[in-house]
Each structure stands twice: as structure tokens, then as C-alpha cells.
Design a protein around this motif. Sequence first.
Motif, short mmCIF file in Angstrom:
data_model
loop_
_atom_site.label_atom_id
_atom_site.label_comp_id
_atom_site.label_asym_id
_atom_site.label_seq_id
_atom_site.Cartn_x
_atom_site.Cartn_y
_atom_site.Cartn_z
N GLY A 1 46.08 -64.36 -18.98
CA GLY A 1 44.76 -64.96 -19.01
C GLY A 1 43.80 -63.92 -18.46
N ARG A 2 44.17 -63.44 -17.29
CA ARG A 2 43.45 -62.29 -16.75
C ARG A 2 44.47 -61.25 -16.34
N THR B 1 39.79 -60.31 -18.30
CA THR B 1 40.64 -60.69 -19.42
C THR B 1 41.20 -59.42 -20.07
N PRO B 2 42.31 -59.55 -20.75
CA PRO B 2 42.91 -58.36 -21.38
C PRO B 2 41.93 -57.67 -22.32
N ALA B 3 41.23 -58.46 -23.10
CA ALA B 3 40.31 -57.86 -24.08
C ALA B 3 39.25 -57.03 -23.35
N ASN B 4 38.69 -57.62 -22.30
CA ASN B 4 37.66 -56.88 -21.57
C ASN B 4 38.22 -55.63 -20.94
N VAL B 5 39.41 -55.77 -20.38
CA VAL B 5 39.98 -54.59 -19.73
C VAL B 5 40.22 -53.51 -20.77
N TYR B 6 40.67 -53.92 -21.94
CA TYR B 6 40.98 -52.93 -22.96
C TYR B 6 39.70 -52.33 -23.55
N HIS B 7 38.75 -53.20 -23.80
CA HIS B 7 37.58 -52.71 -24.54
C HIS B 7 36.47 -52.18 -23.65
N THR B 8 36.41 -52.67 -22.42
CA THR B 8 35.42 -52.09 -21.51
C THR B 8 36.07 -51.76 -20.17
N PRO B 9 36.94 -50.76 -20.17
CA PRO B 9 37.62 -50.39 -18.93
C PRO B 9 36.60 -49.99 -17.86
N ALA B 10 36.84 -50.41 -16.64
CA ALA B 10 35.87 -50.21 -15.58
C ALA B 10 35.81 -48.77 -15.12
N ASN B 11 36.87 -48.05 -15.31
CA ASN B 11 36.81 -46.63 -14.92
C ASN B 11 37.81 -45.82 -15.74
#
Lengths: 315, 299, 389, 357, 357
Positions: free
Chosen positions: D202-203, D217-227
Motif C-alpha cells: 500500500g505504501r 505509495t509504490p507508484a509515487n516512489v517509482y515515478h517521483t523518487p525523493a532523492n
Amino acid sequence: MRGAGGAPGEAALAQSGKQPPSPARPPRSGWARAFTPARLGVYGFLMMAALFFLLPLYVMVATSVKPMEEIRLGALFALPVAPTFEPWRAAWQSACTGLECSGIQGGFWNSVRIVVPSAVLSILVGAVNGYALSFWRIRGASVLFGVLMAGAFIPAQVMLYPMVRMLAAADLFGTLPGVVLVHTVFGMPVMTLLFRNYYAALPQELFKAARIDGGGFWRIFFELMLPMSVPVVVVALIMQVTGIWNDFLLGLVFAGTENLPMTVQLNNIINTTTGERLYNVNMAATILTSLVPLTLYFVSGRWFVRGIASGAVKG
Amino acid sequence: MASMIRRSGAATSVAAYAALAPMAVTVLLCYLGTMVWTARVSTTSARTFPADDFVGLAQYVKLFDNDRWLVSLHNIGIYGGLFIAASLVAGFLLAVFIDQKVMAEGVLRTVFLYPYAMSFVATGLVWQWMLNPELGLQAVLQQWGFSGARFDWIVDQDMVIYTVVIATVWQAAGLVMALLLSGLRGIDEEIWKAARIDGIPRWRVYVSIVLPMLGPSLSTAFVLLFVMVVKLFDAVVAMTQGGPGTASEVPAKFIMDYLFGRANLGLASAASIVLLLTVLAIVAPVYYAKNRAGRRMEA
Amino acid sequence: QQPLKANVIHWWTSGGESAAVRQFADAYNKAGGLWVDNAIAGADQARATTINRIVGGTAPVAAQFNTSKQFRDIVEQGMLNNVDDVAAQGKWDQVLPQPILDAIRINGHYYAAPVNIHMPGWFFYSKPAFKKAGIAAEPQNWEEFIAALGKLKSAGLVPLAFGGQVWQEKITFDAVFAVVGGRDLYLKVYRDHDQAAIKSDAFKQVLVQFKRLRGFVDAGSPGRNWNDATAMVVSGKAGVQIMGDWAKGEFAAANLVAGKDYGCFPGFGPKSPYMVAGDAFVFPKSNKADVVKAQKLLASVVTAPASQVAFSARKGSIPARLDIDGAGLDQCAQLGLSIIKDKSRQLPNPEMLVPPDQNGALQDVLTNFWNRNQAAEDAQKAFAAALKG
Amino acid sequence: MANVAIRNLQITLGGNRVIDQLNLDVQAGEFVVLLGPSGCGKSTLLHTIAGLNDVSDGSIEIGGRDMTWADPKDRGISLVFQSYALYPTMDVEKNMSFGLRINGTPKAEIARRVQRAADMLHLQPLLKRKPANLSGGQRQRVAIGRAIVREADVFLFDEPLSNLDAKLRTELRRELKQLHRQLGATMIYVTHDQVEAMTLAGRMAVMRGGVIQQYDTPANVYHTPANLFVATFLGSPGMNLFRGRLAVHGASVMFANEHMQFDVSAYPFADAPVSGQACVLGVRPEDVSAINDGALAGRLTLVEEMGNHHVLWLDFHGSQVACILNGQDAPAAEATVAFRLNTERLHLFDEASEQRL
Amino acid sequence: MANVAIRNLQITLGGNRVIDQLNLDVQAGEFVVLLGPSGCGKSTLLHTIAGLNDVSDGSIEIGGRDMTWADPKDRGISLVFQSYALYPTMDVEKNMSFGLRINGTPKAEIARRVQRAADMLHLQPLLKRKPANLSGGQRQRVAIGRAIVREADVFLFDEPLSNLDAKLRTELRRELKQLHRQLGATMIYVTHDQVEAMTLAGRMAVMRGGVIQQYDTPANVYHTPANLFVATFLGSPGMNLFRGRLAVHGASVMFANEHMQFDVSAYPFADAPVSGQACVLGVRPEDVSAINDGALAGRLTLVEEMGNHHVLWLDFHGSQVACILNGQDAPAAEATVAFRLNTERLHLFDEASEQRL
Ligand SMILES: Nc1ncnc2c1ncn2[C@@H]1O[C@H](COP(=O)(O)OP(=O)(O)OP(=O)(O)O)[C@@H](O)[C@H]1O
Ligand SMILES: Nc1ncnc2c1ncn2[C@@H]1O[C@H](COP(=O)(O)OP(=O)(O)OP(=O)(O)O)[C@@H](O)[C@H]1O
Ligand SMILES: [Mg+2]
Ligand SMILES: [Mg+2]
């Protein structure tokens, strides 16, 4: 580190005053821990056990500092009225052990000379046997082992006569190497069993890994198995040092008159047929003689290592 | 060509054979040798010295005619069962409790082990005194006003063997403790963690998980105690001299008496052989079964 | 010239014994020897060690044995040197009592040098205890003795200080046997193994009287060491102890004086037999000239009158020689010495007459009789069987 | 149903600060995946939540109650150990049922749950075997079984499927998801398998050196990695990186280095871009298209055949650029391949701080 | 450089026939990957090659010499254990150098090799730690390190990378490949990671229940699986299967069931097809295209977001069909999606024997 006190963490907590608000259990440090009911139970049991174990020692110590007149009164548990350390002095240096009256000190170094090589050799042989038996498939080994274990049940006294003849034939009778050899022979069944069973509980994979690494018999033994055997070596040490240090019979028969161990003197002090008995000196001598193994027991703790094979294998 | 020779197993080497050579020599010469020798002597009329006549099973007949031998066998049976069970239980409990991260572990360990370090010639005497109804615990209790207190097992023909059990358990429990403690300390930490996660109470972990894992250590302890049982001698001599009467006689004392004081090597040898055969009859099936089970696992 | 070195195995290890053996050692050293002491406590242990050393090829020059049948086997194995020269020189056949001679002379050769005589069946009593119980004089016969025990009992004392160990039971029995059964029956039974004598009523009576003593011992007696029993007499808690003369050592250690603080008598009346036991040195076989020389020297030293007296004075025994003035000895010993000069009162102890294993079997019979609720007839039968086998 | 809230957690093991000031909020019933390089503290975190490590500082709340010092058994958790930690003397069935029997669960219920777990994990024929006689994957399944029969409020899984084959793994992944739904339990799951992470989470929390880098979320982590770390850590093959500088000309922002130049005006900058800023441009291999009219070109050094796709490794001025080719036939090695970057899916990071711009 | 040839191998463990009549030929210098479901006998096979199991029957040849009964140390092999089997009393460095020290390798050489392995495995800062103080992945790396420093003729790897993160795994995969080239050693490698299998393997052996099902190049195994088992075992998500019958009309062969009908005349049948033959049609998800003019249609039940692609799960008359979508945006769930199968890349298997037609 199961439930290890976590001392640094707790210290930090206590200092910073950041106690969690409603901990189900407060930080477990030394003293706080000591007062849970379970801890009290543990200590209660241990105290009771210790009392039971110490009672005879109390009698021995009390007897050893009483003059004989007090002992003859038969008040076993009474504290000494006129405590004296004369019996201890006597036991160490002036009790008669025959023609000589110089206490038990005489054989001390002989005992050391016997116990060190005998313990080392018998443990080493036991460890090698145990290791060979549990990791190496050797034809006939289990039969040998079976006979060896059966041998453990024969009273040593029965074996004396043939052993004397064999050692005499090998020209080792009455020599230091002779008595070391005899101790090794008599220690072999139990030492072998001890190590064999210990190794049986280790993950077989470790041995396999060492085989892959090209380890031969000895390399694997000395570099891998022996370091992992620390706890059992300590037990073996406890057994052998105690056994050999306290041995009287084999030392007497095989060591030769030059090398008689301390226990021969001890026996001469406490074990008389028709001579008078000085119980206080006897007790003091007994306690004095046992000091060497007792010291070993006391310091052996740090070698009772926790989780020696931890992290070795997954499973 | 190697395949012809080494079929017996992969893990063999010359060094392994060499390493076991001392054991082989010892076994053949000292153990098997003495066993055969003893068996031979038991068929002679040897007295102080081994003889080379042959009297058949006469010594055995004499042995089983001997009341005291039968009493000894009976005693060792009772004693052995109780002593082994009590020592294992006590040793295990001590090991477990000492394993609770207690303060002064070293002192406690020494306290439980010290009896093992002391000659039974002296400690047996202390036990004799303590158990003596006129001197020891019973006397003290009666002095304290418990006039009905009775603890005179040591002078009671029916109970005396139990006092030997008490004193020898006192002596041996510490050793069992040390043995089991070393096994206990060898157990992987993760197992403990898993058990904590599973919500298994500590005592239950000890009983259901640790105890089975201690199997090898326990079997070592068992054999050790068994050997002590068969060789039980010092304690009886120091505490009761086999008495009252012959009520606490044991086989090893029988053998020793006939070996030395009574100078009848033939009878002593016969007794040793009978003792050995009895032990084998008890142990061999277990050993065989275990070995077979082990081989089945490996195969 | 090198002093004649002599390794001597013996079991005299306690304080008094040490002082005693020193007399021999000093005398030997003075005579040009060098005594090398090999003390090993415990008679069985010491004897076993001697045998092991002989077998292992490191035999001592001399080793202590009891004057008994114990060393017959070794003699038969040809493992001992005889000391016929010394015996002839010292006229042993004239100065030693018959029982001792019978023990050490095998096939006409002397195989041991006797050093002393122990009498294992003395009656020791506490004078204060007797006084307390109102016993005026030493009992003069068995029934008086039993009566005295009764008085002690009524006085709240332990009448008989008794150590319930097999060998103590045996020597108590032998003492009773000697005084109740008399010398003839005793010899018939022990020396001749006369089954009829054993099955006689007289012998049964001995057993019955022996068992009667049981009524006069305390509950704590089983397993007790002899010296703990002696301590009861020393402290006045108990009245009498039947024990060998070595018990005097315990009295002495407690600073009690014979005749003043405690009394001793070897039997009842003027004709009571005096049981003879004792220690001797044997000399393991050796062909080495200096060893044989040392053995001979030692044999003559330990049988010399002066060293015998000096030894016994400290050991509590009496010298093995009859041609000795016992002035240096204590009251009890002097009494013993005077008795033994009467040949008719000399009585060998059972170990001189019965081989060790049979003696052991008799011990088993007696301990069962003493400790179990066994009829005298049954014990009699068992006794007979043990002596037959 | 229980939430897990971790506040300022600090863990020290053997003198090493393994977890440092960690905060993590897991909602009741949530499925959170922990991801991070080997040795970053994932197992330690799970063990701490389970109560197996002593906490140096901070607190742990489970189901709304402070459990920092609670006993593991009172936390309502269950844990699959990375190292399995099976009870060696018990057979498979007992390994699974032991905890239940101790808790006094009725016999029938135990049998039912063990049955179900065994079915799910294909352990049926092995129930009477001891761990020593099992294969690695079988042991791992027993470890999973032991955890799931407990039906705890919070499940902690430490790389539970690492030793299983892809097929079984896919199957179990689905079963676990279903279990999650069915029990409504909270799950915290450590894995190195990104497919697993993507499909289950989920996250997802990406950790590094005991610190959480991104929790989304996985999508956010994949598509907008924080660093940069998160960007390169996820995805296989990893993101292609190009070092360069920004050039701002009014509204237009350009990324440029010696070999390439891009208009990145459309990039959703967090802060206004600064001209001359040293930065790193990232493009995932799937956003690199090898097409004939590509503006860039590289020499093909390696073709990895992946079954359903190929990975082309191009040498682009000395650095390796990965490119995913979905077509059937890969060009031959050593050929020069033209490619272009999908400018809509670029990632920009500050070179110094490595944070996303 | 040594070949490995296994002939009619039979292994029995604890009374179970684990490996049965197995034959395997590995060329000198080849890189062979073993693949198969959990418990199929992969580890057993490796252990047997290493000489750790007793052979019931058959023979093993290494480097041209019969090694069936040779000592492990004489076989010139090194092995990474699935369960690590690290020496618990030795630190990382000693764990790795143990074998070399035994061989009497010069000190400097040992240091060099350990150094290199530690660098490659990122173990540099951990060299003085004992295994008990390492994380799972770190332990696994030590296990790898211990094997590779030995520079044996034959390397046996038992799932060496299973507990490592994707990034490290990719890196190490490449390093191992390089090591393989550099040493020219033979490698036999067990893995559950199909990407690893595909990228590393020269040839790959798919095992099942102790029997090798197919032994071929990865591409061949993937594209022409020998039987249904191999077909479904490889690929993630797995191959979509449809049951049906063949209908032969002269040169034209049709596959048909209630819901679909296909001309499979172009299919390279091994034997001439028989009309009415019950068979299974397989299509890999990447050969299912969700396009608007597709002839078939299913209801979209689940979309799995995989980072660089999506997996669509379609309900097609009660069975699930997986379909890979490389485009960016997936349709919403519950929509009806039309799809078509790439008829050039179909697989046909006999329903009874499960062998490829
Ligand atoms: N000592 C043993 N006794 C009995 N059976 C065993 C033993 N070791 C393994 N097995 C069985 O043999 C089979 C093969 O085991 P092996 O370890 O080779 O599997 P594997 O292919 O390596 O599986 P995984 O991928 O799970 O590690 C398994 O079914 C296992 O249960
Ligand atoms: N007992 C210990 N003593 C000292 N350091 C430890 C101990 N246990 C773990 N560590 C260290 O703590 C760090 C975190 O370990 P942890 O096991 O949590 O890692 P992880 O994230 O689970 O890694 P992996 O993916 O490899 O399992 C590692 O660097 C490890 O070396
Ligand atoms: Mg981990
Ligand atoms: Mg495996």
C-alpha cells in the motif's frame, strides 16, 4: 542477545528522564529487574538450592576451625566456641602423613605436574575421537566406540593388574608419562562421549563447508571445531581437572614414589585405620585440596559462551 | 579406481584413521584386553593373584549363592533409577535457573559444583554425621522443639539406600548442571526469539524446545551418571560402609572388597563380568536403536 | 659406603603412628640404613599397592602386612624373601608367642618380621560414667558386665559405644566369643572349622549373648566410625567400648590417662584369653645384594627389643617379643604384656586362622545377624556355611 | 486491526547505531513494504517492533498502546524470521502449531489453521519432517506457516519469499495479499524483490543506513523518487544518470552537458531552478527508446535477453546506458544504436544534496 | 577449466529418492543455471557434485576424471551454501581466507584476493565482524566471498543472491559474469530469479522432482519450452493456457474450444498433428496484446503496476488471462478489454503427456 540487559540504552533513558509514559514493563535494568515476582522466584529457588548445597560445607568449615574437644561433643551445627586456624595450618604443613609430618603441601607440585599434561592430553584425545566419530565416517568406528563405552563401566580397580603389567612391559610403570597415559586411557570413554555428543548437535553444514574449503582432518579440527567447542572444553576441563586432581588410586599405583600426588598425602591424613583422627585437620585438608578445582569452577564462567554457533546457518 | 576403495563414504581420510588409532589401541589393549582377561580370570580360582587353572562357572555359582551380591544388585537397581532421575532433574533445574542472568552466577555455579571437587572420604563423613539421628538434622530439629521429627534413614535398613541417593545427587547435580549449561549456551539466539514471538512462556521453552535440543548433552549426562551408578563405592564406604548390615551394599563395593581385603580375584572378576553384562543388556539395545535411527536419517 | 636404602610401605599415618614408625626409621638409619618412607593410609590400599609394585617391578624393600594369612598367597607365588638368618640369629622361635610364629613361619621359613601385638578386643570404660551409674568395680564375668550395661542405661547414658561397621561388629563378636565361648570352642570353630562345634549349643549361646549387646547401643550406631564411638566414651556420654588397643590413641589425644580417667580390661577374670593380632613386615623378592642386605638389617632392627618397646609405647600395642620388660608402656599395655606371657591365654585372632575371603564372609553373616531380626539358629547355619565354603 | 507508530527510534547493536531517529506510521490494516540495501536495518526494525531488541531511545506504539517495553507475546504480532529460526527438534506440523497449542487454541481450530497454511504453502506432504530434512525453500515456507497460523494483529515478514521459485512466489504473493484482506491485519513486509514490493505495498518505505528515505505509495516512489538514492535503488536495470548543469533563460530551463542538451522547462521543479546548478538527470531504461531517429547514439555493448524483453546496454561516451527493447529482435552487438530519452519522464536531482529538484 | 558430467545419478536422502537417473553435461567453462521449483533437488545436486552426499548410483566426472567418490577437497570445486554455513567463530575476513590458508596460498596473495572479494561484495567495513553480528544479506555476501576467493575450477552457487537488494544483485550478477569470463571457470548456479537465470546462463536446466525437464539455452527454453511444466514455470506472470482440440483439414490445422478458434497451420509441429487431439494452447502475457480491434475480450479484474510496465488481469470466460501493457496508462478496472493473441508465438502441448507438440 536474548533479553540482554541493554545496559547502555537503559542508562541513556534514565539520564534523559524519557521514561515511556505507560510502559507495559519498565526498562529492565539490574535492580528494577530483580524485583519482579518471577525474578524473586528465581532467586528464591537458587537460594534454597544453595542452602542445601552449602550445608555440608558449613559443617566442614565449622568443624575445621573447632578444636578436637569441641568436635567430640558432637554439636555438629554449632558455631565454633573457640575458633582456631591451627587445623588449617596443620593440614597444610604439619599434619602427619606417615613418617613425615609436613601436611599436604608436599604433593602439590606433583599433582600439578600430573594434572596439567593428563587433562590436556585426555581432553585432546577425547575431542579428536569425538570429532572423528561424529563427522568422519570411519569403518568400524562405532564398534570401537561401543566397546570403549562398555569399558567405562568396568571398575578401574579391576583393570589395575593388567594395566600394571602392560606399563611395566613398556617400561613406563612408576613414571610421570606412565601416569599421564593411564589417566588418558581411563578418561577416554567419557571424554570421547562428551565431545561426540557435543559435535552431533552442531550444524553438519559447517563441517561440509570446511570440507569444500579443502580442510583436512586436522585443520578442520583445530581451526574450526576446537574454537567452537569452548563450552564443552570447559566442561571437559572441569571433569578432568577435578577427576585427576582428586585421583588417588591411579596416582598411587602408577606415578611412582617420586611423583605421588597430593591426594596421597590427603588420604594419609584423613584415612587411617587404627590411628587417631583429627577431624578438624581432615576437613581443612580436604577443603585445601579442592581449592584448585574450585578456582577453576569459579573462573570458568566466561567460557560458558552463549550462542557459539549463532549466525552460522539459516534454518 | 578411487571409486572401488572409497565406496564406504565420502568423508574418509587417512588422517581420520590415524587420529583414531590411539583410541583403537586403547580399546583393543586396555579395554577389550582387560575385559577378556577379566572374563578369563573369572573362570579360575584366583585369589590374590591371577591363576591359570580352570574352574568353569564355579565362581559365578558362588556369586549367585552370595546373599550380599544379590542385595547389592537389588540396591544398585533402586539407587540407579533414583539417582539418575534426581540428578538429571536437579541438574537441569539448576542449569535453567542459573541461566536467568542472575547476579553472582560464578559464585552460584561454584556452590553447586563444589561437592564434585571434594573427596567423598571427607564429605561422606559429613553426610554421615548430618544424617545420624543422634548428631545431625534429626537431633537439631528435636532440639528446636520438633520432638516428633524423625530423620533416621541412615540407620534404617529399608531407607539407608535413599540417603546415599541424597548425598550422591548432592555431589553429581552440579556436574550435570555444568554439562547442560554448556549445551544450553550453545543454542542459537534466534530460536529463543522465535519462541518469544510465539508467546511461549519461558519454562515451556525450556521444556519443549530447549530440552529436546539438549538431547545430546542429556545423553552424555545420562551415560556419565550411569557410569557413576555402576562405580558407586566411595560414598557408600564413607557414609555407611554398606550397612546397617548389608542394607546398603553395592556391586562395586562387593568387587573391591573381594579384590583387596578378601583377596578373591576370581570372584571379583566374576562379579565384574556380571555387572558389565547387566549394563550391556540395558544399554546395548538403546545404543543399537539410536544408531540405527541415526543411520536411517543419514542414508 | 652408601647407606642401605629401604623403601618401606606401611599404613601408619596418623600422628601417634607417625611417632611410632619414627622409632623404627631412626633405629634403622642409626644402624646404617636409609629409611625411605612410603606411607599409604588404609590397610587394603597399602597391601594392594605393595602387590602392584611387586608386579610392576618396583617392589619396596619391605612392606607392612598384618600377622595373618594375608601374605600366604604372595609367599606361594614366590614373591617374598625369607629372613631365616635373622630369625635364627634373633631366636625368634623362642621369644615370639606361638600364634605369631604360626603366622609368619610358612613351610619352615620365616617370611615376616613381626613388630607388635594388637589385641583387638579390649573393653574400655569411662570412669566418670561408671561412677555416675553407680558401678563400683570392673565386672568380673559376662553377666556382671551385662548388669553394668543395664545400670549405665538406667543412668541415661549410652551403655555401649558402638560403631556399626562390619569390621567393628566382627571384633566385638570375637571378643564376646572369646569371653563367653571360651578358648577351646573358639579354636575349634576358627582353627578347625569344626562344623559340630559351630552347630553346638555353646556356640549358639555366643551368638545370643552377642546379640544381647544390641539392647545397649544407641540409635546412631550404624555406620559410625570407631573413633566417634571412642569419643562418646571420652566425653562420658557412653560407658563402655569394645575396641582394639589402638583406641588408647584417641584417649591420649584427649589427654585422658589410663587407669585414672578411663579403665581397660581384656576380658573377665584371671583366665580370660588374650587375642593376638599384629603387624609385620614382609620382604619382597629381590636378588640384589644390597636389597637383601637392607631387608635383613631392617628385619633385625624392627625385632630388636628396644625398638619394639619404643614403637609399641607410641602405637598403643605391645611388643611381639615376650622377653621384654614393658616399663615404658602404659597401664593397659603392661597388663596385656603380663597376660600374654601366659601361653594358655594366647589366642590367635581369626585372621590368623581363616583366609581373608572366608573371614569376609563371616563378617557378612555377623552383620546380618546383628542388624536384622534374625534368629540365632539361622545365623549359626550361615556361619557354618561360610566356614565350609 | 492495529496501527504501528514508531517515534524517534534509536537502536544500537554491538556498538553500532543501526537505526537512527526513525519515525514510521503504519495505519491499521495497511500493507507496508520495507525496502533498502542489504544491511540498512530492515530486519533490525522488524525485530524491534516485535520486541526482540532493546530500544535505546524512542517509542513504539502498536494498536494505540505504548509497547516500547512490552513483551513480544503481548504485542499481538507475528514474525517470519529472515533466518527462519525453526525449532529443530519439532516436525513441520509442530513448528507451526506450537504457538497455538501454548495459547490454548482449541485442537480443532489448530488443525484447521495448520491445514490451511500447509495447503497454501504446499507443505502437506512434509508435515512430519524435521527442518533438517527440508530444502531451503521448504524451510522458508515452514517459517511463513508458523507466522500466519497465529492470525496476529500485525504481521512482520522478513524476506519471506526469497528462496522460492518465481511461480510459487507469485502464488504466495497473491495468497498473502488475500490473507491481508481477509484478516484485515496490518502487515510490514521486507523484500528485495521489487515486483513483490510494487504489487503488495500500500505504501513502501525505502531505507538507507537506518534512516527512511521515502515513504509513499509504490507508484509515487517509482515515478517521483525523493532523492537520487531512491531513484537508483528502484528499478531494474537502474536509472540511467547523466551529470550536467541547468541553464535558466527566463521561462525556459535547459539541462546540458558536453554530450547532450535538453529542454526541461516542463519539469515540475519543487523550487525555482537556478542557473548553473550542478545536477543529475535521471532516465529509467524504459524511458529510453532505441529508435532510428534518436538524437543520441551509443555503441551496443551487451544485449540481455529477458524472455519478454531485451535490455540493451549502450556505451554512451564512456558511460553505460540501459535501454529496454520490447520488440522481438535485438540488434547485433557492437552496432551503433540511436536512442532518445522520453523527456516527459525525466528526473532531476541536485548534485550536492542528491535531493529531487 | 573443467567439465562436469553426471551420469545416471541417483540420490536418496532420508529414504526419499531425491534425484533419479539424472544426466547432465556441463562443458568446461560453461555457465549453467539450475532452475526448478522449491524442493526439486537443486541443492542436493550441487552438494552431490561437491561430494557432500553419498551417491546411490551413477557417476560424476569433473575435469575428465571420475570423481564419484573423491574427497570434496580434491574436486577443485567451491560452493556457496544456500544456508550460508559460515564459520561462527571466525570473523568475515577469516571466513573468506580459511580455504586459502589451508591451501597454503601465500599471505600476500590471500590478502589480495580477500581484498578484491570484499570490495566486490561491499564487505570492506565488516571484515572484523563475526557472522552473528551481520545482517542476512551481509552473511550471504560473506558466503559468496568465501567461495569466490578460492578460484576453483568449478563454482557451485546455491541461490547466492536471494537475500540481496536488486541493485546489489544486478551489480553482483555482472561481477560474477565477469569472474566467469576472467577465470574461465565452469559455473553451476541455482537461482529462483528468472532475470538472473536468463542473463547469466549459457544453458539452463529446468528440474522437477529430481528430473531434468529441459536443458538448453535460456532463449530456447523460454521460447520453445519442452513441456507444459517448463512453459508455465518460466515467465512472470506465467503463460496463459487454453484447453482445446486440434482439427486437421488437409494442410490446415485449427485449434478450437468453445470460446476461440485459431489457425495453427504455421505451428512447427514436431509430429504430424492428429485431428481431435486434446491439447493445451499457451501464450505468454507479452504475446497477448490489449488492442481495440482484438478478436477476444475479457473483463479487467486487476491492474498490477510494475514500474516500467503494467500487468492486466482479464477474466476470460472464468479463467484469468494476463496481458502486459507497455504503455503508460492502464484502463480502469472492471472495464471490458479487447485483446488478441500473437499467433506466431503460440505453444501447443499434448494434454495427456504435457509434451510440446
Ligand atoms: N536430509 C534430508 N532428508 C530427507 N529429505 C531431504 C533431505 N534433504 C532434502 N530432502 C528433500 O529432498 C528434496 C530436495 O531437496 P533440495 O534441498 O535439493 O531442494 P532444492 O531444489 O534445493 O529446493 P529449494 O529451492 O527449496 O532450496 C526436498 O523435497 C527435500 O524435502
Ligand atoms: N548483533 C549485531 N551486532 C552488531 N551489528 C549488527 C548486529 N546485527 C546487525 N548488525 C548490523 O546492523 C545493520 C542492520 O542489520 P539488519 O539485519 O537490520 O539489516 P537488514 O536491513 O535486514 O539487511 P539484509 O537485507 O541484509 O538482511 C547491519 O549493518 C548489520 O551489520
Ligand atoms: Mg535482514
Ligand atoms: Mg535448495
